[in-house]
Design an enzyme around this catalytic site. Structure first.
Site, PDB file in Angstrom:
ATOM      1  N   GLU A   1     -60.768 -51.721  43.545  1.00 12.88           N
ATOM      2  CA  GLU A   1     -62.176 -51.298  43.514  1.00 12.88           C
ATOM      3  C   GLU A   1     -63.101 -52.351  42.928  1.00 12.88           C
ATOM      4  OE1 GLU A   1     -64.957 -47.548  42.004  1.00 12.88           O
ATOM      5  OE2 GLU A   1     -62.776 -47.388  42.000  1.00 12.88           O
TER       6      GLU A   1
ATOM      7  N   LYS B   1     -63.462 -42.947  45.713  1.00  9.00           N
ATOM      8  CA  LYS B   1     -63.311 -41.577  45.234  1.00  9.00           C
ATOM      9  C   LYS B   1     -62.755 -40.747  46.384  1.00  9.00           C
ATOM     10  CE  LYS B   1     -64.287 -40.589  41.761  1.00  9.00           C
ATOM     11  NZ  LYS B   1     -63.434 -40.526  40.541  1.00  9.00           N
TER      12      LYS B   1
END
Length: 397
Positions: free
Chosen positions: A208, A224
């Site tokens: 990420e 997410k």
């Protein structure tokens, strides 16, 4: 605060420069010239300290909108930068969390590297590697109960979403750096690498992007939403209204974070809810982009983006207060920032899928975002699925 000259790690062996996002062509030719360590107990503003220290060592990052200079083969190359989740919470004006399970680790580390002849030493015989059993900082039932408490807080209107993170530690003998280095080879590790200090080391396999800056363009890639990396798991993730709603809440939070330091009207969302693979998991990722405001410097950028919204929740301050009340130990090396800064370029990963060594134990962290629709047992299982590849790799499997 400690300003430390170049040195070899005393209680953990030294390794070649392998900081996440460091230029691949330079890694074998870099020498450490200066470093800064800072702990919360030192006081002060870690973002300002980082910017000032870098400027004093040939890396002025007071204005990230300046044209990118041509990379030089001599002199300063760049710096590794690490900021803990607790330091990020401090920058946000929120509680910094429970006591840290690995207090040897600094809350800020900046290591400046120059091009040169990297010192090399002939490796000695490998030491036998042994990793003991993991001890969790909370039981599955305690984790599930914390999820229930977050859902109750959401029901009261205290917040919309909160991330919960668990920790585990295991004793070891031998050199932990090869084990930590292996994390960078995990599939999908966009920020694979190791950062070491005196008596500590951090290994990262993060997929990420917390914040990337190139030629004045800001990019963050929040992740997410998780499912097993099977055809059925991909279809389930794409069809999940709960996962999509959770994801979009975080994308909106990241849009707002970037808007604080962006030129008005330039924040856009690309690739909303794109499914990407990390190890044996599918994860949903979006790309949020903006043009940096005139004169944006490193310190203001860190204050706006740390800690990352995908590991806090929304609203961010309310979520951080909930996290501080519920998590039994601090987040340590996880859920912070780790990457590379250089003139005209900054690339920091969010330290998910991250482990740390403190000279006696290895530490891992894993968790997930909680919404009103979260199933407590499913959230416990998701955290276990995220940490399983990390622990297996550390053990040598």
């Amino acid at each position: 605060m400690r300003k430390v000259g170049p040195y070899g790690v005393e209680t953990l062996p030294s390794v070649l420069v392998d900081a996440p996002a460091a230029p691949g062509a330079c890694r074998g030719t870099l020498t450490e010239r200066a470093r800064l360590h800072w702990h919360l107990s030192d006081g002060g503003d870690p973002a300002a300290l980082a910017e000032e220290f870098l400027a004093a060592h040939g890396l002025p990052l007071h204005d990230l909108t300046r044209p990118t200079p041509r990379h030089q083969d001599a002199g300063v190359c760049g710096a590794a930068l690490y900021l803990s989740a607790a330091a990020g919470a401090l920058l946000a004006g929120a509680p910094t969390g429970a006591p840290e399970p690995a207090p040897t680790l600094p809350d800020l580390a900046v290591v400046v590297y120059h091009h040169g002849n990297a010192a090399s030493t002939a490796p000695g015989p490998p030491t036998p590697w042994w990793l003991g059993a993991w001890t969790e900082s909370w039981t599955p039932r305690q984790h599930a109960d914390a999820v229930t408490r977050v859902r109750a807080a959401i029901g009261r209107g205290d917040l919309y979403q909160s991330n919960l993170v668990g920790h585990a530690a295991a004793p070891y003998t031998g050199d932990p750096l090869p084990a930590l280095s292996r994390l960078g080879a995990l599939p999908g590790a966009r920020y694979g690498g190791v950062l070491t200090g005196d008596g500590w080391a951090i290994g990262c396999a993060s997929p990420e992007t917390l914040i990337e800056v190139t030629d004045g363009q800001l990019i963050t890639r929040p992740i997410k939403g998780t499912r097993p990396a099977t055809a059925a798991g991909r279809a389930e993730l794409l069809a999940s209204a709960k996962e999509r709603a959770e994801h979009i809440m975080i994308v909106d939070l990241e849009r707002n974070d970037l808007a604080r330091v962006a030129r008005t009207g330039t924040v856009t969302v690309d690739d909303l809810f794109t499914v990407r693979r990390w190890c044996d998991l599918w994860q949903a990722e979006s790309t949020v982009r903006a043009a940096a405001a005139d004169g944006l410097g490193l310190a203001d950028l860190l204050r706006a983006t740390c800690p990352g919204g995908s590991v806090t929740g929304a609203p961010k301050l309310a979520a951080l207060a909930q996290i501080s009340a519920l998590e039994p130990v601090g987040r340590g090396a996880s859920m912070g920032a780790l990457g590379w800064v250089a003139p005209g370029r900054l690339d920091l990963g969010l330290t998910i899928r991250t482990a740390a060594a403190d000279g006696q134990r290895l530490h891992t962290w894993a968790g997930g975002g909680i919404t009103t629709d979260s199933d407590p047992d499913a959230e416990v299982a998701e955290a276990a699925a995220k940490t399983a590849p990390v622990r297996a790799t550390l053990a040598g499997r």
